[in-house]
Motif scaffolding. Structure first.
Motif, short mmCIF file in Angstrom:
data_model
loop_
_atom_site.label_atom_id
_atom_site.label_comp_id
_atom_site.label_asym_id
_atom_site.label_seq_id
_atom_site.Cartn_x
_atom_site.Cartn_y
_atom_site.Cartn_z
N ASP A 84 0.81 -1.22 0.00
CA ASP A 84 0.00 0.00 0.00
C ASP A 84 0.84 1.26 0.00
N THR A 143 -6.41 1.61 -13.21
CA THR A 143 -7.01 1.71 -11.89
C THR A 143 -8.18 2.68 -11.91
N TYR A 144 -9.26 2.29 -11.23
CA TYR A 144 -10.44 3.15 -11.08
C TYR A 144 -10.71 3.34 -9.59
N GLU A 145 -11.37 4.45 -9.26
CA GLU A 145 -11.74 4.73 -7.89
C GLU A 145 -13.16 5.30 -7.86
N ASP A 147 -15.51 7.41 -5.06
CA ASP A 147 -15.53 8.07 -3.76
C ASP A 147 -16.69 7.58 -2.92
#
Length: 148
Positions: A84, A143-145, A147
């Motif tokens: 991480d 990569t996707y995020e 919220d």
């Protein structure tokens, strides 16, 4: 300079904290006392998967950190580790501490299921990518995020 890598222990809070603060600053994230204590408690909780390794100098002073956790891979039916956070004091970059921390985490991955180690970094973190490109394979994953 000799660097030793070891697991963070109960008495390492005040050595770990300045490194974690600097890591948060690097990624332009505010770290307050509450968030620092939450993360530290995660690291110390045997039921939480998050762990920390420290790079320490000859005097035993922490100069780098790696936070990592167990991650199952359903496609391989193995367990691996996700790195991480990785941070080395700016004055000690280039000493091999970052490489040693990654290699330490990689050795732990072999102990838990041979799934290897994965991590992400910011696209503009080119300095770190020079090291990462020598140690690991760059993937094509995006990569996707979302919220909260």
């Amino acid at each position: 300079m000799t660097i030793e890598i070891r697991e963070a222990g109960e008495d390492d809070f005040f050595g770990w904290l300045p490194l974690f603060e600097a890591y948060c600053r690097f990624y332009e994230t505010e770290l307050d006392d509450q968030k620092a204590l939450i993360v530290w408690n995660w690291l110390r909780d045997e039921h939480n998967p998050l762990r920390a390794a420290l790079a320490v100098d000859e005097e035993g002073t922490p100069v780098g950190l790696a936070h990592y956790r167990l991650v199952p891979s359903t496609l391989d039916a193995t367990n691996g580790l996700f790195l991480d956070d990785l941070y080395v004091d700016e004055a000690l970059r280039g000493t091999g501490a970052g490489r040693a921390l990654i290699e330490y985490v990689h050795a732990r991955a072999a102990e838990v299921g041979h799934g290897g180690v994965q991590w992400i970094t910011a696209a503009d973190n080119e300095t770190a990518q020079h090291l990462y490109d020598r140690l690991a394979r760059r993937t094509s994953w995006v990569t996707y995020e979302m919220d909260a």
